[in-house]
Design an enzyme around this catalytic site. Structure first.
Site, PDB file in Angstrom:
ATOM      1  CE  LYS A 190      -3.005   3.164   0.701  1.00 51.05           C
ATOM      2  NZ  LYS A 190      -3.787   3.683  -0.398  1.00 51.05           N
ATOM      3  CE  LYS A 259      -0.491   7.642   7.214  1.00 50.19           C
ATOM      4  NZ  LYS A 259      -1.350   6.495   6.904  1.00 50.19           N
TER       5      LYS A 259
HETATM    6  P1  NAD Z   1      -9.732  10.369   8.828  1.00 51.20           P
HETATM    7  O1  NAD Z   1      -8.846  11.294   9.597  1.00 51.20           O
HETATM    8  O2  NAD Z   1     -10.897  10.912   8.088  1.00 51.20           O
HETATM    9  O3  NAD Z   1     -10.290   9.205   9.812  1.00 51.20           O
HETATM   10  C1  NAD Z   1      -9.574   8.689  10.902  1.00 51.20           C
HETATM   11  C2  NAD Z   1     -10.553   8.563  12.062  1.00 51.20           C
HETATM   12  O4  NAD Z   1      -9.876   7.996  13.180  1.00 51.20           O
HETATM   13  C3  NAD Z   1     -11.115   9.921  12.528  1.00 51.20           C
HETATM   14  O5  NAD Z   1     -12.521   9.870  12.528  1.00 51.20           O
HETATM   15  C4  NAD Z   1     -10.542  10.096  13.929  1.00 51.20           C
HETATM   16  O6  NAD Z   1     -11.418  10.801  14.804  1.00 51.20           O
HETATM   17  C5  NAD Z   1     -10.343   8.653  14.342  1.00 51.20           C
HETATM   18  N1  NAD Z   1      -9.341   8.486  15.396  1.00 51.20           N
HETATM   19  C6  NAD Z   1      -8.130   9.068  15.501  1.00 51.20           C
HETATM   20  N2  NAD Z   1      -7.507   8.646  16.616  1.00 51.20           N
HETATM   21  C7  NAD Z   1      -8.336   7.758  17.218  1.00 51.20           C
HETATM   22  C8  NAD Z   1      -8.247   6.978  18.402  1.00 51.20           C
HETATM   23  N3  NAD Z   1      -7.179   7.007  19.197  1.00 51.20           N
HETATM   24  N4  NAD Z   1      -9.296   6.181  18.726  1.00 51.20           N
HETATM   25  C9  NAD Z   1     -10.403   6.140  17.934  1.00 51.20           C
HETATM   26  N5  NAD Z   1     -10.541   6.870  16.803  1.00 51.20           N
HETATM   27  C10 NAD Z   1      -9.509   7.665  16.451  1.00 51.20           C
HETATM   28  O7  NAD Z   1      -8.770   9.549   7.870  1.00 51.20           O
HETATM   29  P2  NAD Z   1      -9.164   8.670   6.578  1.00 51.20           P
HETATM   30  O8  NAD Z   1      -8.994   9.519   5.361  1.00 51.20           O
HETATM   31  O9  NAD Z   1     -10.437   7.953   6.837  1.00 51.20           O
HETATM   32  O10 NAD Z   1      -7.937   7.632   6.577  1.00 51.20           O
HETATM   33  C11 NAD Z   1      -7.869   6.522   7.465  1.00 51.20           C
HETATM   34  C12 NAD Z   1      -6.722   5.635   7.013  1.00 51.20           C
HETATM   35  O11 NAD Z   1      -6.954   5.196   5.677  1.00 51.20           O
HETATM   36  C13 NAD Z   1      -5.349   6.330   7.007  1.00 51.20           C
HETATM   37  O12 NAD Z   1      -4.356   5.411   7.403  1.00 51.20           O
HETATM   38  C14 NAD Z   1      -5.170   6.724   5.547  1.00 51.20           C
HETATM   39  O13 NAD Z   1      -3.805   6.853   5.199  1.00 51.20           O
HETATM   40  C15 NAD Z   1      -5.856   5.566   4.849  1.00 51.20           C
HETATM   41  N6  NAD Z   1      -6.409   5.838   3.513  1.00 51.20           N
HETATM   42  C16 NAD Z   1      -7.105   6.992   3.259  1.00 51.20           C
HETATM   43  C17 NAD Z   1      -7.631   7.197   1.977  1.00 51.20           C
HETATM   44  C18 NAD Z   1      -8.409   8.450   1.634  1.00 51.20           C
HETATM   45  O14 NAD Z   1      -8.629   8.697   0.442  1.00 51.20           O
HETATM   46  N7  NAD Z   1      -8.885   9.228   2.589  1.00 51.20           N
HETATM   47  C19 NAD Z   1      -7.443   6.230   0.979  1.00 51.20           C
HETATM   48  C20 NAD Z   1      -6.767   5.046   1.295  1.00 51.20           C
HETATM   49  C21 NAD Z   1      -6.248   4.865   2.573  1.00 51.20           C
END
Ligand code: NAD
Length: 308
Positions: A190, A259
């Protein structure tokens, strides 16, 4: 998990309850597909407003804390910012302090980390969990918010193959699954994918800025690239959609991309590969993060590259 000794039996909504931690841009639509497919899902997010909003919109239930969620669940999916957060959510802070899943996870519980986490950290966490009689799969995703909403993500699964097969019905509502190898391999694939994606977006951004200075219209250049050999996912799916119209609302934060690049270079280093282009790409994205901010949309890297 419910049927720890009958290895061949795939899990089903009748045999397991699911916990889902992290109801953000990606987690919310992913968890909603599980509920639609009939799984019994309890969610938790450190932002309680997100959990409330999710349950009101999609059903399921929400837990007040991680230990509570772990008591409810045989399989727990994490969709969190990075592997450090995942480790803290699973095992707690230093010395296991604070509310965490391990406080009440039963032996045999499986965790599926769908975040883009450190491949190296995932292997360490897998060993720590195995000592407690629990198992870990890594199953990061590609396809963005659009793919999460459509249930068409590419899900790259690493870890014990038998366990991956058993958990496959739970992953199926969220997208297509690709089993890639031992624990951490999904996370490695990834972040390496995102390295290539980040380099492609930055290269196309520089090309557009140069072209405009030369007197070429930005969209015209993108049209030409898309009909030529330089096309990539960003030229096809990001420039017209999020960048040239200045919407910058793809739903993937710049800090998360930086990251992922740092993690890709961590893997390169662990494998003894110099990856000069990768390190240059990482420096560029880190400088953009310092200038534009980690919470900005990742497509806003063009603001750091120059005037569009
Ligand atoms: P985001 O910030 O929208 O969601 C992360 C969630 O985790 C938030 O709602 C936050 O409140 C919660 N969170 C943070 N710390 C926490 C804790 N200690 N306990 C419980 N909840 C907690 O991020 P996202 O865009 O949904 O991305 C999530 C993951 O997916 C990341 O690793 C990102 O790199 C990956 N990702 C994102 C995308 C994208 O397009 N957004 C695509 C592929 C992969």
């Amino acid at each position: 998990m419910a049927q720890a000794d009958s290895k061949a039996v795939a899990i089903s909504p009748a045999t397991v309850k699911v916990g889902f931690v992290g109801i953000g841009n990606m987690g919310a639509p992913m968890a909603s597909h599980l509920i639609k497919a009939g799984w019994v899902v309890q969610v938790y997010d450190s932002d309680p407003g997100k959990s409330r909003k999710f349950v009101a919109a999609h059903g399921g239930s929400s837990a007040a804390g991680l230990a509570e969620l772990a008591r409810h669940s045989n399989v727990i999916i994490t969709m969190l910012p990075d592997g450090h957060v995942v480790r803290q959510v699973v095992l707690g802070g230093a010395g296991g302090a604070g509310d965490c899943l391990a406080q009440s996870m039963a032996k045999g519980t499986a965790i599926i980390d769908m975040s883009s986490s450190s491949p190296v950290g995932t292997r360490v966490l897998g060993k720590d969990l195995a000592q407690r009689g629990m198992s870990l799969l890594d199953a990061p995703v590609s396809g963005g918010v659009k793919g999460a909403v459509a249930g068409s993500l590419a899900i790259i699964v690493g870890g014990d193959e038998e366990l991956a097969k058993r958990c496959d019905p739970l992953l199926a509502p969220m997208g297509r699954r690709f089993y890639i190898g031992s624990l951490g391999s999904g996370h490695a694939a990834k972040v390496l994918n995102n390295y290539v994606s980040a380099a492609g977006l930055a290269a196309a951004g520089e090309a557009v800025i140069i072209a405009r200075r030369f007197g070429i219209d930005a969209q015209t250049l993108i049209n030409v690239i898309n009909a030529s050999t330089g096309r990539n996912n960003s030229t096809e799916n990001k420039f017209a959609q999020f960048i040239l119209n200045k919407k910058f609302n793809s739903g993937f934060a710049l800090g998360l991309m930086a990251k992922d690049l740092a993690l890709a270079m961590e893997v390169a280093e662990a494998c003894g590969v110099p990856a000069e282009l990768g390190h240059a790409t990482l420096r560029l994205w880190q400088a953009a993060e310092a200038e534009v901010g980690g919470k900005a949309d990742h497509t806003e890297i063009v603001k750091h590259l120059g005037d569009l």
